[in-house]
Design an enzyme around this catalytic site. Structure first.
Site, PDB file in Angstrom:
ATOM      1  CG  ASP A  55      24.223   7.826  86.063  1.00 22.43           C
ATOM      2  OD1 ASP A  55      23.867   8.385  85.015  1.00 22.43           O
ATOM      3  OD2 ASP A  55      24.365   6.577  86.164  1.00 22.43           O
TER       4      ASP A  55
ATOM      5  CD  GLU B  20      21.880  11.550  81.398  1.00 17.12           C
ATOM      6  OE1 GLU B  20      22.181  11.411  80.197  1.00 17.12           O
ATOM      7  OE2 GLU B  20      22.153  10.706  82.283  1.00 17.12           O
TER       8      GLU B  20
ATOM      9  CG  ASP C 105      26.128   3.061  86.907  1.00 16.77           C
ATOM     10  OD1 ASP C 105      25.832   3.324  85.728  1.00 16.77           O
ATOM     11  OD2 ASP C 105      25.801   2.015  87.483  1.00 16.77           O
TER      12      ASP C 105
END
Length: 397
Positions: free
Chosen positions: A183, A267, A348
């Site tokens: 992330d 992502e 996170d």
């Protein structure tokens, strides 16, 4: 596979003058060919090919006004026509915008030489139209028995000279069994599903005061003066320092992730849209998320790793990694939150774990397996789920 090895070199005055003249001729030929192709299509609906522009170049060299094109090597001039052809090919395939003209002050100064225009023997590289080899700083060795197929010479805005040699190389395959979700963020540059957080070095912020002084000094100089040129180089050197340190850091991070893990899940971030927020634009640009993804992509290809890109609309931060429940709202300033099942999550770390779970489910089953998600209700896939009109990102590898 083909791999480029980049080195810094220090040209003599004669070599620098020759390369500068070559850069100018390359830029001129590119712009003239682009203008000719644009005019032919606009006025006559005629599509000009590379062969046609090559014949134009031969004719241009025979004119009195452009006779100076004969003073530099013909190979970089032909290569720039091939680059223009590639730009048009990408445009027709809707992979890029229409080619634009090269600007003397803003465009990259470079020239590409093929095997007929350089000689590489015993660690010495000599370019066409030059009598002496380049003074290259061999910071790392080339692959054993490697012979460069192309050589690209460039000069950055800070005045530094670089040469890039494209060679055949074999990447040593190292086995790995790890799996990790990544992330990206601002407080922590990267948060891994293992719970590890990698600090954001913020290189631009570190050198911001130095950069401000250099830019203020540049603003005081008169246009066209020699002092302004020196001040511009000072600003460029600060920027080069920031870029070099950031690139080095990202190379080390991506190499470590690829060597330790067989499957990496990230992502799909819309960086272009995120930098529209002027309060975060500088910090987001300094984090260089797009550069991180680019490095991770080609290194995963080198080492035979699986890079999974999860759709940007996947609610990784709001989804409980323990029970799968979806929170109604988790604002950006909330760094920890508690699910109704009782688990307290670091925002996170929870997002990284959800990304890993989603990536593994997509790899194994072809779609997500967690219940009560938007894509499960609509029947849309969980990866690359984008509304119409949005450019598709990197496909799942």
């Amino acid at each position: 596979m083909k791999r480029a090895f980049r080195y810094r070199f220090y040209p003599s005055d004669a070599q620098a003058a020759e390369l500068t003249r070559t850069f100018g001729c390359v830029r001129l030929v590119y712009n003239m060919a682009l203008a000719a192709r644009t005019e032919a299509w606009t006025l006559r609906q005629e599509r000009v090919t590379y062969a046609t522009t090559s014949a134009m170049l031969t004719a241009w060299k025979k004119t009195e006004d452009l006779a100076f094109l004969n003073e530099v090597s013909s190979v970089p001039l032909q290569q720039t026509l091939r680059h223009l052809q590639a730009a048009f090919t990408n445009f027709w395939a809707k992979r890029a915008k229409y080619p634009t003209f090269k600007n003397k002050k803003k465009s990259r100064r470079s020239a590409e030489y093929t095997t007929s225009a350089f000689r590489y023997r015993d660690g010495y590289l000599t370019l066409a139209k030059m009598t002496e080899p380049l003074d290259i700083v061999w910071s790392r060795p080339l692959p054993q028995d490697a012979t460069p197929s192309t050589v690209t010479v460039s000069q950055d805005p800070a005045g530094r000279w670089f040469v890039s040699l494209l060679c055949d190389d074999v990447i040593e395959q190292v086995s790995a069994s790890g799996m990790v979700g990544v992330d990206a963020g601002l407080d922590s540059l990267l948060t891994l599903s293992t719970g590890e957080k990698i600090t954001n070095p913020r290189y631009e912020r570190r050198d911001r005061e130095r950069l401000v002084r250099a830019q203020r000094n540049l603003a005081r100089k008169q246009e066209g003066s020699h002092n302004r040129t020196k001040a511009r180089l000072a600003v460029a050197r600060v920027h080069a320092r920031i870029v070099d340190r950031r690139r080095d850091h990202l190379h080390k991070l991506t190499t470590r992730l690829v060597r330790e893990n067989q499957t990496i899940v990230i992502e799909d971030l819309t960086v272009r849209g995120m930098v529209a927020n002027h309060r975060l634009a500088r910090a987001i640009s300094d984090a260089a998320w797009r550069q991180f993804r680019t490095m991770l992509k080609y290194k995963a290809h080198w080492y035979g790793r699986n890079l999974v890109v999860v759709d940007r609309w996947f609610p990784s931060s709001k989804l409980c990694s323990a029970c799968g429940a979806l929170a109604e709202r988790v604002p950006l300033h909330v760094r920890t939150w508690t699910c109704r099942c009782g688990h307290t999550h670091d925002r996170d770390v929870n997002a990284a774990r959800n990304l890993l779970a989603e990536g593994l489910s997509v790899t194994a089953c072809g779609d997500g397996i967690r219940p009560q998600r938007a894509h499960a209700r609509t029947g849309q896939p969980s990866t690359k789920q984008e509304p119409p009109g949005v450019t598709q990102g990197t496909p799942v590898l």
